[in-house]
Scaffold this motif. Structure first.
Motif: not given
Length: 241
Positions: A74-76, A78-87
């Protein structure tokens, strides 16, 4: 590849790739797991709450069975990628299928290196694994290499890795397994399997020789493989899965 089956605790070297917005559903992942294969839930495009609900259902339905979840680039956002990784880290999802990545990201490196350690024999243990879906040589090269030093140092600076763990990460690839996406395999650039796969296979061999990984890299093939004949055709040029 028997090693693929052993490492992922499956009977057959076959994976059902993640299709976005839950098209690769809980029911599909459960069915694949019970049949001795590897399924990935299609988390892309879903809310975090929907992804967590899928985790709840799978952990209750097939405890002890192997399966994975999608992590899409999700290049636009990055907070979504981080949230998924956190999950995924919080819920102990130890296998993700990385798809549509044009480059590695801090979130992806954080997932791969989380809780990295050595066993009593000095071997590097990585609890979290990535199967990367790729269709371009330059992207494959990033996943077949160790995590980038700049991202490791950022994780050390933020206290998410120790300096010793960063040194361990230099001994393992970002992805032990990569899937060559050809033809109808998804984010593919519409490249033909018989041209693309041998190129990535040669690249895998070169990376294995360059980095000298303790565990050999593997390359699978995806795209239009839905019958015994097409599976046999994929294995003929050397696909691991």
């Amino acid at each position: 590849d028997p090693g693929f089956c052993q490492d992922h605790a499956i009977r057959y070297p076959y994976g059902g790739g993640a299709m976005a917005k839950g098209i690769s559903s809980v029911a599909m992942v459960e069915a694949l797991a019970k049949a001795g294969m590897l399924g990935f839930f299609g988390a892309a495009g879903l809310l975090i709450e929907e992804v967590e609900a899928a985790i709840d259902r799978l952990q209750a339905a097939i405890p002890g069975h192997p399966y994975g979840f999608n992590l899409i680039h999700s290049p636009n956002e990055p907070e979504l990628e981080n949230a998924l990784v956190d999950l995924y880290l919080r819920r102990k999802i130890t296998l993700v299928e990385a798809s549509a990545f044009l480059d590695l990201t801090p979130a992806l490196v954080r997932y791969r290196t989380h809780n990295i350690s050595r066993d009593q024999d000095g071997n590097v243990i990585t609890p979290n694994r990535i199967i990367a879906k790729i269709s371009r040589e330059e992207v494959a090269a990033k996943f077949l290499a160790p995590p980038p030093e700049r991202f490791l140092q950022e994780l050390v600076a933020s206290g998410q890795l120790t300096a010793e763990q960063a040194e361990m990460a230099a001994e393992v690839p970002m992805a032990q397994d990569v899937t060559v996406e050809a033809d109808s395999g998804g984010h593919t650039d519409n490249r033909p399997a018989l041209a693309l796969f041998p190129t990535i296979l040669a690249q895998k061999n070169a990376c294995q020789n360059e980095y000298g990984y303790a565990q050999t890299l593997r390359v699978g093939l995806g795209g239009g493989i839905a019958t015994p004949a097409s599976a046999a055709a994929a294995c003929a040029p050397g696909a691991a899965s």
